[in-house]
Write a protein that holds these residues in place. Structure first.
Motif, PDB file in Angstrom:
ATOM      1  N   PRO B 110       0.816  -1.219   0.000  1.00  0.00           N
ATOM      2  CA  PRO B 110       0.000   0.000   0.000  1.00  0.00           C
ATOM      3  C   PRO B 110       0.852   1.273   0.000  1.00  0.00           C
ATOM      4  CG  PRO B 110      -0.729  -1.519   1.705  1.00  0.00           C
ATOM      5  CD  PRO B 110       0.541  -2.068   1.164  1.00  0.00           C
ATOM      6  N   ALA B 111       1.925   1.262   0.784  1.00  0.00           N
ATOM      7  CA  ALA B 111       2.773   2.452   0.848  1.00  0.00           C
ATOM      8  C   ALA B 111       3.386   2.745  -0.517  1.00  0.00           C
ATOM      9  CB  ALA B 111       3.867   2.254   1.890  1.00  0.00           C
ATOM     10  N   TYR B 113       2.185   1.898  -3.389  1.00  0.00           N
ATOM     11  CA  TYR B 113       1.113   2.355  -4.279  1.00  0.00           C
ATOM     12  C   TYR B 113       0.844   3.843  -4.075  1.00  0.00           C
ATOM     13  CZ  TYR B 113      -3.455   2.653  -6.482  1.00  0.00           C
ATOM     14  OH  TYR B 113      -4.514   3.013  -7.259  1.00  0.00           O
ATOM     15  N   ALA B 114       0.762   4.230  -2.801  1.00  0.00           N
ATOM     16  CA  ALA B 114       0.501   5.642  -2.504  1.00  0.00           C
ATOM     17  C   ALA B 114       1.604   6.518  -3.093  1.00  0.00           C
ATOM     18  CB  ALA B 114       0.392   5.856  -0.998  1.00  0.00           C
ATOM     19  N   LEU B 115       2.857   6.069  -2.970  1.00  0.00           N
ATOM     20  CA  LEU B 115       3.964   6.878  -3.472  1.00  0.00           C
ATOM     21  C   LEU B 115       4.025   6.879  -4.997  1.00  0.00           C
ATOM     22  CD1 LEU B 115       6.927   6.223  -1.050  1.00  0.00           C
ATOM     23  CD2 LEU B 115       5.722   8.353  -1.459  1.00  0.00           C
ATOM     24  N   ALA B 116       3.552   5.803  -5.613  1.00  0.00           N
ATOM     25  CA  ALA B 116       3.645   5.714  -7.067  1.00  0.00           C
ATOM     26  C   ALA B 116       2.519   6.486  -7.738  1.00  0.00           C
ATOM     27  CB  ALA B 116       3.612   4.252  -7.505  1.00  0.00           C
ATOM     28  N   ARG B 117       1.328   6.447  -7.163  1.00  0.00           N
ATOM     29  CA  ARG B 117       0.173   6.914  -7.913  1.00  0.00           C
ATOM     30  C   ARG B 117      -0.600   8.070  -7.308  1.00  0.00           C
ATOM     31  NH1 ARG B 117       0.675   4.973 -13.039  1.00  0.00           N
ATOM     32  NH2 ARG B 117       1.535   2.892 -12.939  1.00  0.00           N
ATOM     33  N   PHE B 118      -0.339   8.413  -6.071  1.00  0.00           N
ATOM     34  CA  PHE B 118      -1.075   9.528  -5.485  1.00  0.00           C
ATOM     35  C   PHE B 118      -0.215  10.768  -5.550  1.00  0.00           C
ATOM     36  CE2 PHE B 118      -3.820   6.988  -2.240  1.00  0.00           C
ATOM     37  CZ  PHE B 118      -4.252   6.175  -3.270  1.00  0.00           C
ATOM     38  N   ARG B 119      -0.859  11.903  -5.803  1.00  0.00           N
ATOM     39  CA  ARG B 119      -0.114  13.133  -5.686  1.00  0.00           C
ATOM     40  C   ARG B 119      -0.622  13.870  -4.464  1.00  0.00           C
ATOM     41  NH1 ARG B 119       1.016  17.169 -10.497  1.00  0.00           N
ATOM     42  NH2 ARG B 119      -1.197  17.588 -10.279  1.00  0.00           N
ATOM     43  N   PHE B 120       0.273  14.186  -3.583  1.00  0.00           N
ATOM     44  CA  PHE B 120      -0.163  14.868  -2.369  1.00  0.00           C
ATOM     45  C   PHE B 120       0.984  15.710  -1.852  1.00  0.00           C
ATOM     46  CE2 PHE B 120       1.617  10.783  -1.421  1.00  0.00           C
ATOM     47  CZ  PHE B 120       2.408  10.976  -0.317  1.00  0.00           C
ATOM     48  N   SER B 123       4.773  14.475  -0.831  1.00  0.00           N
ATOM     49  CA  SER B 123       5.129  13.195  -1.447  1.00  0.00           C
ATOM     50  C   SER B 123       6.615  13.161  -1.786  1.00  0.00           C
ATOM     51  CB  SER B 123       4.277  12.940  -2.682  1.00  0.00           C
ATOM     52  OG  SER B 123       4.494  13.938  -3.638  1.00  0.00           O
ATOM     53  N   ILE B 173       9.559  -0.765  -0.405  1.00  0.00           N
ATOM     54  CA  ILE B 173       8.601   0.250  -0.841  1.00  0.00           C
ATOM     55  C   ILE B 173       9.116   0.915  -2.118  1.00  0.00           C
ATOM     56  CG2 ILE B 173       7.530   2.458  -0.256  1.00  0.00           C
ATOM     57  CD1 ILE B 173       7.582   1.595   2.667  1.00  0.00           C
ATOM     58  N   ARG B 177       7.318   0.543  -5.616  1.00  0.00           N
ATOM     59  CA  ARG B 177       6.853   1.778  -6.242  1.00  0.00           C
ATOM     60  C   ARG B 177       7.328   1.843  -7.688  1.00  0.00           C
ATOM     61  NH1 ARG B 177       9.409   6.668  -7.406  1.00  0.00           N
ATOM     62  NH2 ARG B 177       7.984   8.443  -7.443  1.00  0.00           N
ATOM     63  N   GLU B 198      -9.664   3.200  -5.532  1.00  0.00           N
ATOM     64  CA  GLU B 198      -8.208   3.045  -5.558  1.00  0.00           C
ATOM     65  C   GLU B 198      -7.756   1.694  -5.004  1.00  0.00           C
ATOM     66  OE1 GLU B 198      -6.006   5.025  -6.980  1.00  0.00           O
ATOM     67  OE2 GLU B 198      -7.708   6.187  -7.682  1.00  0.00           O
TER      68      GLU B 198
END
Lengths: 299, 297
Positions: B110-111, B113-120, B123, B173, B177, B198
């Motif tokens: 999950p971590a 995934y968040a780093l690969a595909r979420f923009r926040f 990041s 991770i 990623r 997601e």
């Protein structure tokens, strides 16, 4: 950085949920040790101070100025950079070549390649280094026998010694590159390749313009990981050159730090070398990432 | 759920296993490629062969440079079990490696995934933290970490080494990623249009597509923990009943005044075997590549 540019809002919160445990452990397990490390590097911290026989003396940047004024440090630093660069290039070239080779051969040949690679990788560093020393022994080693150079000592000369250790390091680290890139090639959907073929692209063209860009994220990770590993090589140098070679001429930074910290009981100075090493690695990596981003690559 | 997810169309991997050659040029090509593979395989195996050969030598011969065993002492392997409680060590190694690998998958996927595909916001900072975490030499952070775990009462067990994997491993991770980034965004968009959230995209589209990557990351974590020497030495070095194989292996060198290389290498061989067996099982995920992908065309 991330590519999720078409995502709905509220991403931040979702990302936080996914990332919090990891950030907790990484932050928690890093922050305190780094703080301690930097702290120790600011003191004259040796055997006497550990046993309480002498008071702690705050040196400020004293350890750093002492280190930077030390000629041997600079020699070791450049040696480390050269040695690590050689190992990284060797590992990447061998690993990538074998990954491509593995996609082109039948199952038995691929299984042989992978077993050899994993065996090399899974061999504990001390045992691996020892076996290499056996193979390259001056008088009885298999390599000298095959080359007809009996009596030639590979570990005596500074450069052949470095070369031998570098070869051993490549031997036990190319499998990481090979397995990662092989897995990456295997994960590329067939229709992407088919689409390129339909558009009339040749095999070479497809490899260059379709497969390579898709593999870029993986090339990035294997490069960075190799840099980190090869910069911190310890066991191979320690075992194969008996702790850094004659008069320390085969020293690299990690072994040097160990010798300063434990053999000479200068923990403060050892910590200083640790800080300098980590800072150098960070600089190299950030520089690399910057250069990639400048050339227009998404990271 | 949409039809897309209930019935994923089959897609062959990008590089299907090459067919047998048909004409002369292909045959020559085939021979060339396979000879190189064979030669490489053999050359890279040479050191391993010597690990094995040394493991069946007599005590005395193992100290000489004669590389071919004059007598074959296969009882060395049994001797290893007599000299040390290898099964206990094996159990400890399995505990460490299996729990760590499973934990890594649960926490790091999950971590990643968040780093690969979420923009926040942040990041970039999170990504740099990850890379910095990979760089810290374990020797450097050992002492402060030890005192942290000691105050939690966990020193003397392998848990100080396992727990971090349950929360997230920096290297895994990063690796995962990068694997997630190799999948073209169009696939995920298609799933999104089909109404996936997601979480579903990650588990139904991305994970099946990056199965070789998942296999690679698992293999790396297993290998790293299996061979980890420094970590266990620090936390369970004094507690022999908690030793993993890696420590036991090193202790063979120090058990007698002169290193018993034959027994050390016999133990090394025994430690290597589970890894090679594991690979033979894991190999399927590499070879088969993708059997399910979310989208077609």
């Amino acid at each position: 950085m991330a590519r999720g540019h078409r995502l709905p809002r509220g991403d931040g919160r979702a990302a936080l949920a996914y990332l919090t445990p990891a950030l907790l452990v990484l932050g928690g397990l890093m922050a305190y040790p780094i703080y301690q490390l930097v702290l120790i590097s600011l003191f004259d911290y040796g055997q006497e101070q550990v046993s309480g026989g002498a008071p702690l003396v705050f040196l400020g940047l004293g350890n750093y100025t002492e280190l930077l004024a030390d000629k041997q440090f600079w020699t070791v630093l450049w040696q480390t950079v050269g040695f690590a660069a050689t190992c990284v290039v060797g590992t990447l070239v061998v690993g990538a070549a074998l990954a491509v080779l593995a996609t082109r051969v039948r199952t038995w040949a691929r299984t042989l390649l992978f077993l050899a690679a994993l065996g090399a990788w899974a061999t504990p560093a001390v045992a691996g280094s020892t076996i290499w020393l056996f193979l390259f022994d001056a008088n009885f080693g298999l390599v000298n026998e095959v080359l007809g150079s009996t009596g030639f000592s590979w570990t005596f000369d500074r450069w052949t010694a470095f070369g031998l250790v570098a070869a051993q390091v490549v031997w036990c680290s190319f499998p990481f590159v090979m397995v990662t890139l092989y897995a990456g090639i295997k994960a590329i959907p067939q229709e992407v390749v088919e689409a390129a073929a339909l558009d009339g692209a040749s095999t070479v063209r497809t490899a260059r313009s379709v497969l390579l860009p898709l593999l870029r994220p993986l090339i990035l990770v294997v490069t960075i990981q190799s840099v980190i590993w090869d910069f911190k090589v310890f066991t191979q140098i320690y075992v194969m050159t008996s702790g850094g070679g004659i008069a320390g001429r085969n020293l690299v930074l990690n072994v040097y730090a160990y010798q300063q910290a434990f053999a000479a009981s200068e923990y403060g100075l050892g910590a200083t070398i640790g800080v300098v090493m980590t800072a150098l690695l960070l600089l190299i990596t950030i520089g690399y990432l910057r250069a990639l981003r400048k050339s227009g690559e998404e990271l | 759920m949409t039809a897309l997810l209930s019935e994923p169309p089959k897609v062959a991997p990008a590089t299907a296993v090459p067919r047998r050659p048909r004409n002369k040029r292909q045959l020559l090509d085939w021979i060339a490629v396979h000879s190189v593979a064979l030669a490489m395989g053999v050359i890279f195996t040479v050191p391993l062969v010597f690990v094995f050969l040394t493991s069946v030598m007599s005590d005395r011969q193992a100290l000489t440079s004669n590389m071919w065993p004059t007598e074959w002492h296969f009882e060395n392997f049994a001797l290893v079990f007599e000299k040390a409680p290898m099964l206990t060590y094996l159990g400890n190694s399995l505990l460490y490696s299996v729990v760590a690998t499973a934990g890594m998958l649960l926490s790091s996927v999950p971590a990643a995934y968040a780093l690969a595909r979420f923009r926040f916001r942040g990041s970039n900072a999170a990504f740099m933290l990850l890379i910095a975490a990979m760089m810290l030499p374990p020797q450097v952070v050992a002492v402060p970490l030890y005192s942290m775990w000691a105050s939690a009462g966990l020193t003397g067990t392998l848990w100080p080494l396992i727990v971090p994997y349950l929360l997230g491993d920096a290297f895994s991770i990063f690796l995962l990623r990068q694997f997630f980034l190799t999948i073209p965004e169009d696939y995920l968009d298609a799933a999104r249009i089909d109404g996936c959230n997601e979480f579903q995209i990650l588990y139904r589209v991305l994970l099946p597509m990056t199965r070789p990557g998942i296999a690679a990351a698992s293999l790396f974590t297993f290998l790293y923990t299996w061979n980890d020497y420094f970590g266990p030495l620090l936390y369970v070095g004094e507690r022999q009943d908690s030793w993993p194989l890696s420590i036991a292996l090193a202790s063979f060198r120090g058990m007698h005044r002169a290193t018993q290389w034959n027994l050390t290498m016999a133990a090394t061989t025994l430690v290597l075997i589970p890894v090679l067996v594991l690979f033979l099982f894991a190999q399927k995920s590499f070879v088969r590549g993708i059997t399910f992908t979310g989208v077609k065309g």
